[in-house]
Design an enzyme around this catalytic site. Structure first.
Site, mmCIF file in Angstrom:
data_model
loop_
_atom_site.group_PDB
_atom_site.id
_atom_site.type_symbol
_atom_site.label_atom_id
_atom_site.label_comp_id
_atom_site.label_asym_id
_atom_site.label_seq_id
_atom_site.Cartn_x
_atom_site.Cartn_y
_atom_site.Cartn_z
ATOM 1 N N GLY A 203 -17.895 -37.304 -52.276
ATOM 2 C CA GLY A 203 -17.423 -37.628 -50.927
ATOM 3 C C GLY A 203 -17.303 -39.130 -50.777
ATOM 4 N N TYR A 545 -39.308 -44.283 -42.342
ATOM 5 C CA TYR A 545 -38.422 -44.857 -43.351
ATOM 6 C C TYR A 545 -39.118 -46.059 -43.973
ATOM 7 C CZ TYR A 545 -33.659 -45.838 -44.989
ATOM 8 O OH TYR A 545 -32.531 -45.997 -45.744
HETATM 9 C C1 LIG Z 1 -27.105 -47.758 -47.067
HETATM 10 C C2 LIG Z 1 -27.259 -46.298 -46.893
HETATM 11 C C3 LIG Z 1 -27.596 -45.802 -45.652
HETATM 12 C C4 LIG Z 1 -27.758 -44.429 -45.482
HETATM 13 N N1 LIG Z 1 -28.083 -43.973 -44.234
HETATM 14 C C5 LIG Z 1 -28.170 -42.641 -44.034
HETATM 15 C C6 LIG Z 1 -28.460 -42.138 -42.733
HETATM 16 O O1 LIG Z 1 -28.637 -42.877 -41.792
HETATM 17 N N2 LIG Z 1 -28.570 -40.793 -42.567
HETATM 18 C C7 LIG Z 1 -28.354 -39.943 -43.618
HETATM 19 O O2 LIG Z 1 -28.432 -38.754 -43.406
HETATM 20 N N3 LIG Z 1 -28.106 -40.395 -44.854
HETATM 21 C C8 LIG Z 1 -27.993 -41.724 -45.092
HETATM 22 N N4 LIG Z 1 -27.703 -42.176 -46.345
HETATM 23 C C9 LIG Z 1 -27.521 -41.216 -47.443
HETATM 24 C C10 LIG Z 1 -26.078 -40.764 -47.613
HETATM 25 O O3 LIG Z 1 -25.224 -41.646 -46.948
HETATM 26 C C11 LIG Z 1 -25.942 -39.368 -47.086
HETATM 27 O O4 LIG Z 1 -26.608 -38.497 -47.940
HETATM 28 C C12 LIG Z 1 -24.487 -38.921 -46.926
HETATM 29 O O5 LIG Z 1 -24.488 -37.715 -46.209
HETATM 30 C C13 LIG Z 1 -23.775 -38.708 -48.226
HETATM 31 O O6 LIG Z 1 -22.404 -38.550 -47.942
HETATM 32 P P1 LIG Z 1 -21.295 -38.922 -48.998
HETATM 33 O O7 LIG Z 1 -20.016 -38.533 -48.398
HETATM 34 O O8 LIG Z 1 -21.429 -40.329 -49.397
HETATM 35 O O9 LIG Z 1 -21.645 -37.948 -50.179
HETATM 36 P P2 LIG Z 1 -21.788 -38.256 -51.709
HETATM 37 O O10 LIG Z 1 -22.753 -39.324 -51.903
HETATM 38 O O11 LIG Z 1 -20.463 -38.438 -52.307
HETATM 39 O O12 LIG Z 1 -22.392 -36.901 -52.205
HETATM 40 C C14 LIG Z 1 -23.653 -36.483 -51.846
HETATM 41 C C15 LIG Z 1 -23.854 -35.026 -52.328
HETATM 42 O O13 LIG Z 1 -23.053 -34.153 -51.590
HETATM 43 C C16 LIG Z 1 -22.122 -33.489 -52.442
HETATM 44 N N5 LIG Z 1 -20.868 -33.429 -51.720
HETATM 45 C C17 LIG Z 1 -20.156 -34.466 -51.213
HETATM 46 N N6 LIG Z 1 -19.055 -33.995 -50.591
HETATM 47 C C18 LIG Z 1 -19.086 -32.666 -50.704
HETATM 48 C C19 LIG Z 1 -18.217 -31.615 -50.277
HETATM 49 N N7 LIG Z 1 -17.112 -31.858 -49.591
HETATM 50 N N8 LIG Z 1 -18.570 -30.357 -50.563
HETATM 51 C C20 LIG Z 1 -19.678 -30.080 -51.260
HETATM 52 N N9 LIG Z 1 -20.512 -31.018 -51.697
HETATM 53 C C21 LIG Z 1 -20.210 -32.300 -51.411
HETATM 54 C C22 LIG Z 1 -22.072 -34.292 -53.683
HETATM 55 O O14 LIG Z 1 -21.775 -33.500 -54.785
HETATM 56 C C23 LIG Z 1 -23.471 -34.820 -53.762
HETATM 57 O O15 LIG Z 1 -24.316 -33.861 -54.311
HETATM 58 C C24 LIG Z 1 -27.565 -43.549 -46.560
HETATM 59 C C25 LIG Z 1 -27.236 -44.050 -47.803
HETATM 60 C C26 LIG Z 1 -27.069 -45.420 -47.984
HETATM 61 C C27 LIG Z 1 -26.723 -45.926 -49.328
#
Ligand SMILES: Cc1cc2nc3c(=O)[nH]c(=O)nc-3n(C[C@H](O)[C@H](O)[C@H](O)COP(=O)(O)OP(=O)(O)OC[C@H]3O[C@@H](n4cnc5c(N)ncnc54)[C@H](O)[C@@H]3O)c2cc1C
Lengths: 630, 672
Positions: A203, A545
């Site tokens: 994603g 956190y």
């Molecule tokens: C600086 C920073 C701040 C963050 N803050 C938060 C926060 O405030 N709250 C929070 O909840 N998380 C936070 N996160 C963690 C992260 O952003 C979350 O887990 C977010 O939901 C991941 O989304 P993504 O689109 O980047 O997924 P990815 O990182 O691309 O993927 C994450 C997982 O989901 C799977 N995936 C992605 N898209 C799909 C799809 N369409 N269908 C099935 N599986 C899929 C991937 O295979 C992988 O296993 C943070 C991370 C960072 C680095």
């Protein structure tokens, strides 16, 4: 074959402002936009802010935009470059000293990252010829460009970024695919099943659980299914206040485009700039303003998922259903192990009339936690409350912009307050809560009144709007600061948990103590930096956190050391009644605790579902319940 | 000249480093420093008024007054929950139970008050200066505590040989600007109004000895201890042996206090808890006579104020030196890691009392470990060596011979790793003479120079004990209590020696040797503190030790019995022989019991059991069948009884004893 989309001017945004975060373009005539379907608003589709060749806009080996980073300028001061953030293009004179004094960096000792990897450095792909032939016929966009593949080989755990800086991944995706619709995803999944090719959905790539990493021993071809071209808002339903999104739309685009119609989802994880709807669902994400809007599981009305067994969907779009155990709950948090989330219907809300920051200063962290507990008991939480401990408050010091800056400094602001109004507070002990209120003007005023009244019972004193705003700003900046730390032998990472109220304080203290002690016992030469904040509150507990980092000069294998220590910290968290994770998820890095967290039969349930939906382990990313032997 | 004046353990320093006399005189090897030295040259009043600037405090401590502590205990979740439950079960009003709780707490709580502490310090320093020549403290331990007390909550666990123990701890903490501990004290003192008051003011808090299933009491007690631990108001001191050891051997440890305190760690209310064992060794124990009579079952005089004051007769006596050794801290986190899973408490509120089986197990383990660590740092007085030799010289011994034997035993003791407090280049003769002079109450020297036991008449007894045997026994028990100070050093090699010495065979397999050793360890389990699961290791260590010192002849993995019966093994065997004899008497008594119709002995109470066995022992002594007076010790007989129960020789209702064990015991003691 990469057709890069340069970001439009929307690519640049102000993360925090005194007004609503996203421009509310109220002038658009909703009537005009109304499509055939009576209440459904069609939305003009726009390309994603993030290009296909991500590395052109984003750092290939660090966090965020290429143009935004902390650097030591020619005067020896730390400066944040670029123009995207409020802190951009400012010099922070105190930051260098903070880094020197708190974590013991020395400007003479640098550990630069390796230069950008070229094709020669990147492992050759495993190719499944039959699959590739079939793929070519579909017309779905794909590439085997080494740098594109490398970019999708990782998320943002310390371990992954460190490999980018200093090492090599043993296994990366062999192909990157860009389907543009639910249909195309179906095709991909069918073909992969047919040819026994592994799919890892990608994603926004912001994962911090190792979820995106390829299993090292995977001999089959691995494709990264990049959802970034599925960014459509399929419709907005004003009657029901719902909207249907394709999975690849990232938070900033989604909110900006909804705002143009006067709406928002209110889901704001700190990674909102880059993380996607599909990623949120797949990780059970949590947003800053969940007190008003809910976490992703509260926001989602319906998800559509493509699995090797077929498409999972419900036959209705209803607010609640009693139809046996909730199948959607199996998808929420499934971390790409069961299938691809393609379309998500989420609740939306009209943009709030008024948004206001605030802050409260407490004599110490304990009082702050007590206050949060009381606010939660009275169910009078505003959109967001975050309580930082003293170490984090002190970090604010470090981000003091130059005096010439229009912004008065974060800590200076508090200091003045301290001198003028709150004598008797010890700067070495105080703790600060930042607040965000949303609603009508009246609602905000009432909420404010209520919160400050409760705070007063715990010795809390209002610390002003500016300070609150700056507090939220820190969040975005902290993500960038790790990269400059790397340059000076600092490894750092954050981790989180959820915990019942009665254990919050003990957990914070014990985990910090454990971190510091483990560093000492493992021969870390400099005092580590361990700090925490309470970022979410619930009726029955809170989310805590932690940030933790240390200077590894003089000790070998920092990543292993870091991981060992974080493992101890997680064990301490569990012993303190905390959870394996509040929102980051399990991925690979927290897998070892999943069994004890949900019990063996529980694990068996997950495995049974996996076995049924994906018997060949096409979604073989090795996250969660996946038994490597499976 | 006071005897031994120039024999003080540090007298050699004067000769070696003349320029350093004033500063060095009170130091000695092992990093010990004499606390009294400086006090002898300064004003006691000034001392009592001294400022205590850098007293370390637990970093998360929030200062509270004793009154605030009480209020917080009464308002705690644990108490509220318990009161609610009791109220539901007994249909008593909560107010009433609360009132009861209040009065229990009043009875319990300390009232640590600096003013009183200073007066007590003023008084104590005078007493100590008059009865002790030196009080040695290991400086490193003090420095360690200064750091530790800032970082973690601390439990202090001194050995318990005397009432002076806790006074010494508080005094030394006062002296070195450490926070004054609060001390778990048994109710014994509460009869004495003034002392009881003083003890509260210097940090003592009172616990009933037995409160079994009184849930209210348990809740208050637990909360009271834990609130101190959590907030780190003060280090908490208690005696893991439960009570003063009357025999100068370590008692079997108790885990009541441990479990009350460590629950806090198990439930993750604390990052860690540090246990600091303290080993206090006396050249001469204040209560030696009282103990001897207690062991014989002559009711101990009530510990009334008057009684204690009379004990002030002791003030004119010389009790030699004290060694106060602060041991390395034991981190509960490290000690229990991989043995327990704290996560198991995540699903219940933490104020509900529920420790897991593993946690209880860890504490039993820990308690033994603590005792062993205490023992490891006990300082062996030359007098303990002398007593051991004297115990084996029933007909008396000449000074020259005594010196020779003591020197031999000293070498053996050091070889086993114990620290003997033997002054550097002082002649052995003067050392021995010094200690003889210190213990003239139990020793007499005849015209011919024969050194032997003396009869004592305890000062507090109006009517002397009629039976001469009992009188002798008392003196003997005093002496044996000093030999006892050596036994933990020798117990493993002693048991090994016993097995070899009683073997009827010519050679013995190692397996047989081990089986014999295991049997003795089981038999003596209440007498000495053994570590669970370490039997084999300790056995191997003992074999190695004896083999290397030439005492145990081994060829082709067989023990050559004849060559192995020698001075070493004989001496070591004899050290432990009285215990086996006592147990043998016990068995004789069981066997002599009249049976019921099926021929099974009638059940009796354990107390009567030992009392009656003691009568049998008395008769055997009178008839001169046995000459070891220790078999009269009720402590010894009681331990034997418990061990036999544990071994399954008797049923829980204590009916009969199996024949085989008796035979076995007899075989073990045959050589006497
Ligand atoms: C600086 C920073 C701040 C963050 N803050 C938060 C926060 O405030 N709250 C929070 O909840 N998380 C936070 N996160 C963690 C992260 O952003 C979350 O887990 C977010 O939901 C991941 O989304 P993504 O689109 O980047 O997924 P990815 O990182 O691309 O993927 C994450 C997982 O989901 C799977 N995936 C992605 N898209 C799909 C799809 N369409 N269908 C099935 N599986 C899929 C991937 O295979 C992988 O296993 C943070 C991370 C960072 C680095």
């Amino acid at each position: 074959m990469a057709d890069a989309n340069e970001p439009g001017p929307e690519g640049k945004r102000h993360l925090v402002s005194n007004n609503v975060s996203y421009p509310a373009i109220k002038s658009i005539n909703l009537e005009e936009c109304r499509a055939e379907k009576s209440y459904k608003l069609t939305v003009e589709q726009k390309p994603s802010s993030i290009p296909k060749r991500r590395q052109e806009l984003l750092k290939w080996n660090g966090w965020g935009y290429r143009d935004s980073k902390f650097v030591v300028n020619k005067n020896g001061h730390v400066e944040f470059t670029g123009e995207r953030y409020r802190l951009s293009n400012t010099v922070m004179p105190a930051l260098r000293d903070w880094m020197i004094n708190t974590v013991g960096i020395s400007l003479e000792h640098q550990q630069p990252a390796q230069p950008e990897l070229t094709a020669a450095d990147i492992v050759a792909p495993i190719v499944n010829e039959g699959f590739l032939e079939d793929m070519q016929r579909t017309g779905i966009s794909f590439t085997d460009d080494p740098q594109d593949r490398l970019f999708r080989a990782h998320g943002h755990t310390l371990h992954e970024v460190f490999i980018l800086r200093e090492g090599k991944f043993k296994r990366i995706p062999d192909l990157v695919l860009w389907p543009v619709s639910h249909k195309q995803v179906q095709t991909v999944v069918e073909l992969c099943s047919k040819h026994n090719v592994v799919i890892i959905p990608f994603g926004g790539g912001t994962s911090v659980s190792g979820a995106l990493e390829c299993p090292e021993n995977e001999k089959r071809m691995i494709v990264s299914l990049d959802t970034s071209q599925m960014t459509k808002i399929l419709w907005i339903d004003e009657k029901n206040l719902t909207a249907c999104f394709e999975c690849g739309i990232v938070g900033q685009d989604l909110e900006r485009r909804l705002a143009e119609k006067g709406y928002c989802t209110g889901h704001e994880p700190d990674s909102i700039e880059f993380s996607s709807v599909g990623g949120w669902v797949a990780t059970r994400a949590s947003g800053m303003k969940k007190n008003i809007y809910g976490n992703i599981e509260d926001l989602v009305v319906h998800v559509k998922v493509v699995t090797p067994r077929g498409v999972i969907s419900r036959n209705c779009q209803v607010p609640r259903i009693s139809a046996g155990p909730d199948i959607q709950q199996f998808i929420l948090g499934s971390e790409g192990t069961l299938g691809v989330v393609t379309e998500v219907i989420m609740k939306i809300r009209p943009l709030p009339e008024c948004q206001k920051y605030g802050s409260v200063v407490f004599p110490n962290f304990e009082k702050g936690v007590d206050c949060l507990r009381e606010i939660s008991r009275q169910r009078s939480a505003p959109a967001s409350i975050r309580l930082m401990d003293n170490e984090q408050f002190q970090f604010g010091h470090a981000l003091n912009p130059e005096v010439k800056s229009v912004l008065a400094s974060f800590v200076e602001g508090f200091k003045k307050l301290y001198i003028t109004r709150i004598k008797g507070f010890d700067l070495q002990n105080i703790s600060v809560a930042t607040l965000l209120f949303e609603g009508t003007k009246e609602e905000v005023a009432n909420q404010e009144k209520r919160v400050y009244e409760i705070a007063a019972q715990f010795g809390g004193i209002p610390g002003g709007e500016e300070n609150g705003l700056r507090g939220y700003m820190l969040t975005y900046v902290i993500a960038y600061i790790r990269d400059i730390g790397f340059d000076y032998y600092i490894v750092a990472e954050s981790f989180e948990t959820s915990v019942p109220w009665d254990r919050v304080l003990d957990l914070c203290r014990n985990v910090k103590d454990r971190l510091i002690r483990e560093c000492k016992e493992r021969g870390v030469q400099f005092p580590p930096y361990a700090t925490c904040r309470v970022t979410q509150m619930y009726d029955a507990g809170a989310c805590v956190y932690f940030y933790f980092g240390f200077n590894y000069r003089g000790v070998g294998n920092p990543v292993k050391l870091y991981e060992d220590i974080e493992m101890c910290a997680r064990e301490e968290i569990l012993a303190n009644g905390g959870s394996i994770s509040h929102h980051h998820g399990v991925g690979k890095v927290r897998k070892r605790w999943l069994g004890q967290t949900i019990s063996e039969p529980g694990l068996g349930m997950l495995r049974a579902v996996k076995q049924y939906l994906d018997p060949k382990n096409i979604f073989g990313n090795n996250n969660l319940m996946i038994d490597s032997k499976l | 000249m006071k005897p031994g004046e120039d024999l003080s353990p540090t007298s050699w320093v004067k000769k070696d480093q003349p320029t350093d006399v004033s500063t060095m005189a009170h130091y000695k090897d092992g990093g010990y420093e004499d606390v009294l030295e400086e006090r002898r040259h300064t004003s006691d009043l000034k001392y009592a008024m001294k400022s205590r600037p850098d007293v370390p405090r637990y970093k998360y401590c929030k200062p509270r007054t004793p009154a605030e502590i009480k209020t917080q205990v009464l308002n705690s979740d644990r108490l509220r929950y318990t009161i609610e439950k009791i109220s539901d079960a007994t249909k008593t009003s909560k107010e009433e139970i609360m009132k009861e709780a209040g009065s229990i707490l009043d009875d319990m709580a300390h009232n640590l008050t600096v003013g009183v502490v200073r007066s007590v310090a003023f008084f104590l320093i005078k007493v100590f200066k008059s009865i002790f020549s030196r009080i040695y403290v290991n400086k490193e331990g003090i420095q360690m505590l200064h750091r530790l007390l800032h970082e973690y909550p601390v439990l202090l666990m001194p050995t318990h040989r005397s009432y002076l123990d806790f006074l010494l701890v508080s005094y030394i903490f006062y002296e070195y600007d450490l926070p004054l501990p609060i001390i778990a004290t048994a109710m014994d003192f509460q009869g004495m109004k003034f002392f009881s008051w003083v003890i509260r003011q210097v940090g003592g808090f009172y616990i009933r000895r037995a409160f079994g299933s009184d849930t209210l009491y348990w809740a208050i007690f637990t909360e009271y201890v834990q609130t101190h631990l959590r907030n780190g108001d003060a280090p908490i001191e208690f005696f893991v042996e439960g009570t003063r050891s009357r025999t100068a051997k370590s008692y079997q440890p108790k885990i009541g206090m441990l479990s009350a305190s460590l629950e806090s760690y198990f439930k993750a209310e604390l990052p860690d808890v540090m246990v600091v064992p303290i080993s206090i060794s006396y050249d001469r124990i204040l209560e030696e006579t009282i103990y001897a009579y207690e062991l014989l079952g002559i009711p101990k005089p009530k510990e009334s104020t008057a009684g204690l004051l009379k004990a002030r007769g002791v003030l004119s006596n010389d009790y030699g030196s004290v060694h106060f050794h602060i041991d390395n801290p034991i981190s509960i986190r490290l000690f229990s890691s991989n043995k327990i899973d704290r996560v198991q408490h995540a699903l219940e509120p933490r104020y509900i009392n529920n420790l897991t089986a593993q946690e209880k197990d860890v504490m039993v383990h820990l308690a033994r470990h603590i005792v062993r660590q205490q023992q490891g740092h006990m300082v062996i007085s030359p007098w303990a060596l002398m007593a051991s030799v004297l115990m084996q010289s029933r007909e008396g011994i000449l000074l020259r011979q005594l010196i020779k034997e003591v020197e031999w035993l000293k070498r053996q003791t050091s070889n086993l790793g114990a620290y003997v407090n033997w002054p550097g280049n002082t002649s052995s003769e003067s050392v021995v003479q010094h200690y003889l002079s210190l213990h003239m109450n139990v020793i007499s020297i005849s015209e011919t120079g024969l050194i032997e036991l003396k009869l004592v008449l305890p000062s507090h007894m109006k009517k002397p004990v009629a039976d001469e045997v009992m009188l002798n026994a008392a003196t003997n028990l005093i002496l044996s209590s000093y030999r006892n100070q050596l036994l933990h050093v020798f117990v493993q090699v002693g048991m090994l020696s016993l097995v070899v010495n009683t073997s009827p065979q010519v050679t013995m397999t190692m397996e047989d040797l081990y089986q014999g050793y295991v049997f003795l360890e089981t038999l003596l389990q209440k007498e000495f503190v053994f570590l669970q699961g370490e039997t084999k290791k300790e056995f191997e260590w003992a074999v190695l030790t004896l083999n290397h010192s030439g005492a145990l002849a081994i060829k082709d993995n067989h023990v050559l019995v004849k060559q192995s019966i020698n001075k070493y093994t004989t001496f070591f065997s004899q050290m432990f022989e009285p215990f086996l004899l006592g147990y043998w008497v016990l068995c004789q008594y069981f066997l002599s019991l009249p049976g019921d119709i099926q021929g099974k002995p009638l059940p009796r109470k354990p107390k009567n059991f030992t009392k009656e066995a003691q009568k049998v022992a008395l008769r055997l002594l009178q008839e001169n069948v046995i000459r070891h007076y220790e078999i009269l010790s009720l402590d010894l007989l009681g331990n034997g009884l418990l061990a036999l129960v544990e071994m399954g020789c008797m049923y829980k209702d204590k009916r009969w004893v199996s024949h085989s064990v008796t035979c076995h015991t007899r075989s073990v003691t045959r050589h006497t």
